[in-house]
Design a protein around this motif. Structure first.
Motif, PDB file in Angstrom:
ATOM      1  N   ASN A  25       0.845  -1.209   0.000  1.00  0.00           N
ATOM      2  CA  ASN A  25       0.000   0.000   0.000  1.00  0.00           C
ATOM      3  C   ASN A  25       0.872   1.248   0.000  1.00  0.00           C
ATOM      4  N   ALA A  26       1.913   1.242   0.856  1.00  0.00           N
ATOM      5  CA  ALA A  26       2.780   2.422   0.951  1.00  0.00           C
ATOM      6  C   ALA A  26       3.433   2.690  -0.406  1.00  0.00           C
ATOM      7  N   PHE A  53       0.725   3.804  -3.067  1.00  0.00           N
ATOM      8  CA  PHE A  53       0.105   5.135  -2.924  1.00  0.00           C
ATOM      9  C   PHE A  53       1.117   6.276  -2.835  1.00  0.00           C
ATOM     10  N   ILE A  82      -4.792   9.426   3.890  1.00  0.00           N
ATOM     11  CA  ILE A  82      -6.129   8.836   3.872  1.00  0.00           C
ATOM     12  C   ILE A  82      -7.138   9.984   3.977  1.00  0.00           C
ATOM     13  N   ASP A 103     -10.934   5.368  -3.287  1.00  0.00           N
ATOM     14  CA  ASP A 103     -11.287   5.682  -4.667  1.00  0.00           C
ATOM     15  C   ASP A 103     -11.412   4.350  -5.380  1.00  0.00           C
ATOM     16  N   ASP A 125      -9.175   2.879  -7.875  1.00  0.00           N
ATOM     17  CA  ASP A 125      -7.887   2.333  -7.443  1.00  0.00           C
ATOM     18  C   ASP A 125      -7.726   0.891  -7.900  1.00  0.00           C
ATOM     19  N   THR A 149      -7.761  -4.935  -3.812  1.00  0.00           N
ATOM     20  CA  THR A 149      -9.071  -5.587  -3.657  1.00  0.00           C
ATOM     21  C   THR A 149      -9.911  -4.871  -2.608  1.00  0.00           C
ATOM     22  N   GLY A 150      -9.277  -4.019  -1.817  1.00  0.00           N
ATOM     23  CA  GLY A 150     -10.007  -3.372  -0.712  1.00  0.00           C
ATOM     24  C   GLY A 150     -10.230  -4.317   0.446  1.00  0.00           C
ATOM     25  N   GLY A 181      -7.368  -6.050   1.858  1.00  0.00           N
ATOM     26  CA  GLY A 181      -6.082  -6.264   2.537  1.00  0.00           C
ATOM     27  C   GLY A 181      -6.076  -5.789   3.972  1.00  0.00           C
ATOM     28  N   LEU A 182      -6.549  -4.566   4.221  1.00  0.00           N
ATOM     29  CA  LEU A 182      -6.464  -4.016   5.587  1.00  0.00           C
ATOM     30  C   LEU A 182      -7.442  -4.732   6.524  1.00  0.00           C
ATOM     31  N   ALA A 197       0.609   8.927   4.832  1.00  0.00           N
ATOM     32  CA  ALA A 197      -0.049   8.082   5.843  1.00  0.00           C
ATOM     33  C   ALA A 197       1.019   7.266   6.550  1.00  0.00           C
TER      34      ALA A 197
HETATM   35  P1  ADP Z   1      -6.258  -2.572  -1.399  1.00  0.00           P
HETATM   36  O1  ADP Z   1      -6.008  -3.993  -1.751  1.00  0.00           O
HETATM   37  O2  ADP Z   1      -7.278  -1.916  -2.251  1.00  0.00           O
HETATM   38  O3  ADP Z   1      -5.016  -1.790  -1.231  1.00  0.00           O
HETATM   39  P2  ADP Z   1      -6.507  -2.284   1.409  1.00  0.00           P
HETATM   40  O4  ADP Z   1      -7.512  -2.822   2.361  1.00  0.00           O
HETATM   41  O5  ADP Z   1      -5.106  -2.636   1.637  1.00  0.00           O
HETATM   42  O6  ADP Z   1      -6.980  -2.712  -0.001  1.00  0.00           O
HETATM   43  O7  ADP Z   1      -6.660  -0.721   1.372  1.00  0.00           O
HETATM   44  C1  ADP Z   1      -7.933  -0.162   1.283  1.00  0.00           C
HETATM   45  C2  ADP Z   1      -7.907   1.260   0.812  1.00  0.00           C
HETATM   46  O8  ADP Z   1      -7.288   2.067   1.820  1.00  0.00           O
HETATM   47  C3  ADP Z   1      -7.070   1.505  -0.425  1.00  0.00           C
HETATM   48  O9  ADP Z   1      -7.801   1.240  -1.590  1.00  0.00           O
HETATM   49  C4  ADP Z   1      -6.759   2.984  -0.292  1.00  0.00           C
HETATM   50  O10 ADP Z   1      -7.867   3.755  -0.709  1.00  0.00           O
HETATM   51  C5  ADP Z   1      -6.607   3.148   1.218  1.00  0.00           C
HETATM   52  N1  ADP Z   1      -5.182   3.076   1.613  1.00  0.00           N
HETATM   53  C6  ADP Z   1      -4.559   2.033   2.179  1.00  0.00           C
HETATM   54  N2  ADP Z   1      -3.260   2.334   2.449  1.00  0.00           N
HETATM   55  C7  ADP Z   1      -3.082   3.592   2.041  1.00  0.00           C
HETATM   56  C8  ADP Z   1      -1.950   4.493   2.030  1.00  0.00           C
HETATM   57  N3  ADP Z   1      -0.773   4.126   2.507  1.00  0.00           N
HETATM   58  N4  ADP Z   1      -2.131   5.733   1.513  1.00  0.00           N
HETATM   59  C9  ADP Z   1      -3.342   6.116   1.033  1.00  0.00           C
HETATM   60  N5  ADP Z   1      -4.441   5.329   1.006  1.00  0.00           N
HETATM   61  C10 ADP Z   1      -4.308   4.081   1.490  1.00  0.00           C
END
Ligand code: ADP
Length: 846
Positions: A486-487, A490, A519, A535, A538, A545-546, A548-549, A573
């Motif tokens: 993610n880091a 983004f 964020i 977004d 993305d 996939t949205g 991961g977190l 972030a």
């Molecule tokens: P994805 O697989 O889409 O990255 P995550 O659950 O890891 O799914 O992340 C969900 C959303 O959180 C991302 O689509 C993004 O919008 C936001 N996000 C996560 N990490 C960051 C970051 N480091 N900077 C900005 N936005 C982030």
């Protein structure tokens, strides 16, 4: 002031207490006031009686003094008649009165005995009466002896008259004094009567007021009671309506588990009419609640986690004896006779059926999609890596696109399957001691490709000491990979994502800070939710996939840690993870599994890079920088599987060391590889029995393959039995292992048994779902002729309860989640372990 007092009272007492206080006061006050009023009335009456008696007595006294004066007058008249006529007949009245005078005066003295001043007057009256009668006696004697004229002369002296005058004046004075006394007494009586009347009428007034107050209170109390009853009735009706129209069965129980009430849904669900069930024990409906414990909730507790407020799943029984599953939620109601319970039950047959169908579907998907995807992604990876020779540029680009997208698909499927596991509580963790710093290092290195692709640098600041945690290496790597990718995804191009790991008290901290857009505030609440993307475009742009977190949060929390982020506007972030540190952080022993290498290299940077790269391939490296240190380290026999040697060292040439080693019988057979910037010296290779001579920069694959062959002693490497029903995957694995091991690939249990009867492999890779049974059925047969178990790696598309499986096999890898490189590293590590130790080490990799 009164208001304040009332307010204080109100504060001290509840409304009810105040009411009862007033009521008791009023009830006590009324008889007291009545007693006072009665007393005042009787005093008033007595005053009036006394005044009347005084008046009568006074009238009598005055009458008797008047009668006395009249009697004297009578005697005088009678006496005068005789004087004038000389007729004795006139004297009769005089003579009758004379003896009575003293007697009357005595009576008067008695009548006025309570008035001393009247006594004095009466004494004077007595004197004057005596004097007057004495004079009349004298004049009568003169008349008798000397006739009328002489008597007339005696009368003319007027002595009698004067005495009479005085006497009359005294009797009048007595009469007047008596009248005065009476007047005073009456006035006094009147004022006392007025006071008594005032007291009595005030008391009666107060009694009336108290009665009025009591009446008001009684009225208000009755009105309040009526209002409360009305409200309670309305509330009861409302509840009854809710109770009856609820779709879930609602049943209330007394403290010992007897049914009290049931709603319509309960009647329909269980097939009983209310009267058939009232008073019967809960075990009629829920057989698990049978028993003799007085409190039925206690009975149920023996069977699991049944407690008030929590939903649990139990078996329920209808009137016709059939059973069905229910979700049941107990609530407790404290009542005067004990704790009653309300149970809300929902038939969950349909839900169970749907869950079963869903998990069957998911399991099919996992099996059907994972195997081909592993083949696709693996083949594309091998092609892109040049396994089939150099590709034309266009083909390489297309293969790259295909590989990227196949990995995306793999990621999505893995994420969905992970969520399924989380939801069904089957996310098994295989916990073992880990250096979180190393784990992060490996994750950073793995993302090198993405980092290069996006032009974002990953700067890792490793901890000075090992930071040990107990955790599932694979799952924690998943979290790290998610945060790091993610880091990188983004951050802006050319930016830097900073990763830091450090111990903090009893916790281990990780922070991943990027310089991307941060964020958005409106998205911060949802970021850990499922399919959450700030977004949604993305997905296409950045390949996420949205999920991961959401998965990372679950994994971190399952490890007893927490995950959070900071995103001050305009500063990118920062994601933080905190995990409990392993208690013996400092004393964590290094693992002793894997292939052990001694690297003799004087350039610390090259040594470090090489050591880390080799760690990724399952080799454990110890670094020395001088020949002397190498000689000393190699003195322990069997400590290392191979030697990697630089030529130019501060204290001499590597070739000198090699010559010494070859001369010593203990180290003569130690496989050695020269790693040098110098060109290969073929003569030295032959004379010093070198495995290989690799020029810098080092080709890692060549190095790993050379090490595999050298260490296993056989030209083709160890024999590995691979059992999988998917021909593509068998071929792909054989391709990936080519040059490292001899592969015996078979498609069924029967073929595997045949292969085992022919030759004992060094290791077996098993798929689980095979056409003629489960790959795990082979486990009892996997041992060498001496009975020593053969290391087993399960490589399957199905996600098992890995913790349980880890007890039975040496490693568990899930297709599509684990790369072929991981499979190779695991095989390498396990064959080395088998070589080092007579009994295989247990462990698991997920
Ligand atoms: P994805 O697989 O889409 O990255 P995550 O659950 O890891 O799914 O992340 C969900 C959303 O959180 C991302 O689509 C993004 O919008 C936001 N996000 C996560 N990490 C960051 C970051 N480091 N900077 C900005 N936005 C982030």
């Amino acid at each position: 002031m009164i208001d304040g007092w009332i307010a204080t009272l109100r504060r001290r007492f509840s409304q009810d207490a105040l009411f009862w206080l007033c009521a008791v006061t009023v009830i006590l006050l009324i008889p007291i006031l009545l007693a006072v009023a009665w007393r005042a009335t009787s005093i008033e009456q007595a005053q009036q009686d006394a005044a009347q008696a005084a008046m009568i007595r006074s009238a009598e006294r005055r009458a008797s003094i008047q009668a006395f004066a009249l009697m004297i007058k009578d005697a005088e008249s009678s006496h005068r008649g005789y004087l004038l006529s000389g007729d004795h007949a006139f004297l009769r009245r005089y003579e009758a009165v004379t003896p009575l005078v003293e007697q009357r005066i005595d009576q008067l003295v008695l009548a006025f005995s309570d008035q001393p001043e009247q006594q004095q007057r009466l004494a004077r009256v007595r004197e004057l009466a005596r004097e007057r009668f004495a004079l009349m006696e004298e004049v009568r004697a003169v008349r008798d002896e000397r006739g009328l004229t002489a008597a007339g002369a005696e009368v003319a002296t007027a002595r009698g008259e004067r005495a009479m005058e005085r006497l009359r004046a005294d009797t009048d004075a007595i009469s007047a004094a008596e009248a005065r006394n009476l007047g005073e007494r009456l006035r006094l009586a009147q004022s006392q009567t007025r006071q008594a009347r005032l007291v009595s009428s005030t008391s009666y007034g107060l009694v009336l007021a108290a009665i009025a107050l009591a009446a008001v209170m009684a009225f208000r109390y009755t009105a309040l009671r009526t209002a409360l009853i009305t409200r309670a009735r309305a509330e009861a009706e409302r509840r009854q309506a809710i109770f009856d129209s609820a779709m879930d069965a609602i049943i209330t129980f007394n403290p010992s588990g007897g049914v009290e009430t049931m709603n319509r849904a309960a009647q329909e669900m269980f097939g009983y009419a209310p009267e058939e069930l009232t008073g019967r024990d809960i075990s009629v409906l829920v057989p698990e609640a049978a028993g003799d414990d007085a409190l039925f909730l206690e009975r149920l507790r023996h069977d699991g986690d049944v407690r008030a407020g929590a939903t649990c799943e139990l078996e329920a029984r209808r009137k016709d004896g059939t059973t069905f599953p229910v979700d049941i939620n107990f609530g407790e109601m404290a009542q005067p006779d004990g704790v009653h319970a309300v149970a809300v039950m929902r038939d969950c047959t349909e839900r169970r059926r749907a869950e079963l169908a869903k998990s069957e579907f998911v399991s099919t998907v996992s099996h059907e999609l994972r195997t081909p995807l592993t083949s696709i992604a693996g083949s594309l990876g091998l092609l892109a890596g040049g396994a089939a020779g150099a590709l034309p540029e266009r083909a390489a680009r297309l293969i790259g696109i295909a590989e990227n997208n196949s990995r995306r698909l793999v990621r999505l499927i893995n994420d969905i399957l992970d969520l399924e596991k989380i939801d069904s509580g089957k996310l098994g963790l295989v916990s073992k001691p880990l250096d979180f710093g190393d784990l992060t290092q490996a994750a950073v290195e793995n993302l090198g490709g993405l980092s290069a692709e996006t032009g974002v640098a990953l700067a890792y600041d490793p901890p000075a000491e090992p930071v040990m945690v107990d955790g599932d290496a694979d799952r924690l790597t998943q979290v790290l990979t998610n945060l790091l990718s993610n880091a990188v995804k983004f951050s802006r191009r050319g930016g830097v994502a900073r990763v830091r790991v450090w111990p903090e008290g009893r916790r281990v901290r990780l922070s991943v800070k990027d310089d991307g857009p941060g964020i958005p505030p409106e998205f911060q609440d949802q970021i850990f939710g499922r399919f959450a993307q700030a977004d949604s475009s993305d997905t296409r742009q950045k390949g996420g996939t949205g999920l991961g977190l959401a998965i990372s949060k679950e994994i971190v929390e399952r490890h007893g840690g927490r995950i959070w982020f900071e995103s001050p506007p305009g500063e990118g972030a920062t994601f933080h993870v905190e995990l409990p540190a392993r208690p013996d952080v400092a004393s964590a022993p290094p693992g002793d599994d894997g292939v052990r290498l001694l690297l003799c290299e004087d350039d610390p940077d090259i040594a470090q890079v090489l050591s880390e790269a080799l760690a990724g391939h399952g080799f454990r490296t110890e670094i020395v920088t001088t020949l002397a240190a190498a000689t000393e380290t190699l003195a322990t026999p069997g400590a290392f599987d191979a030697l990697l040697l630089d030529l130019r060292l501060p204290d001499g040439s590597g070739l000198d060391l090699l010559r010494r080693l070859r001369a010593d019988p203990a180290t003569r057979g130690l496989p050695a590889i020269i790693i040098s910037a110098d060109a290969a010296d073929r003569a030295a290779m032959a004379s010093l029995d070198l495995v290989d001579w690799i020029e810098k920069p080092v080709d890692l694959d060549r190095l790993a393959a050379a090490l595999d062959q050298a260490i296993d002693g056989a030209a083709e490497g160890p024999l590995v039995l691979h059992v999988d029903d998917d021909p593509d995957l068998r071929q792909l694995v054989a391709e990936a292992f080519s040059g490292r091991c001899r592969m015996k690939s078979v498609e069924s249990l029967a073929a595997a048994r045949q292969a085992l009867s022919e030759q004992t492999p060094s290791l077996a890779i098993l798929d689980v779902g095979l056409p003629d049974g489960s790959g795990l059925d082979l486990l009892p047969e996997l041992h060498d002729p001496s009975g020593r178990p053969i290391p087993v790696v399960v490589f399957s598309a199905q996600a098992f309860d890995q913790a349980a499986l880890a007890q039975a096999v040496d490693a568990v890898l899930v297709k599509s989640r684990s790369s072929l490189d991981q499979l190779i590293a695991t095989v390498r590590r396990l064959t080395a372990v088998a070589r080092h130790s007579p009994s295989p080490a247990a462990g698991a990799e997920a």
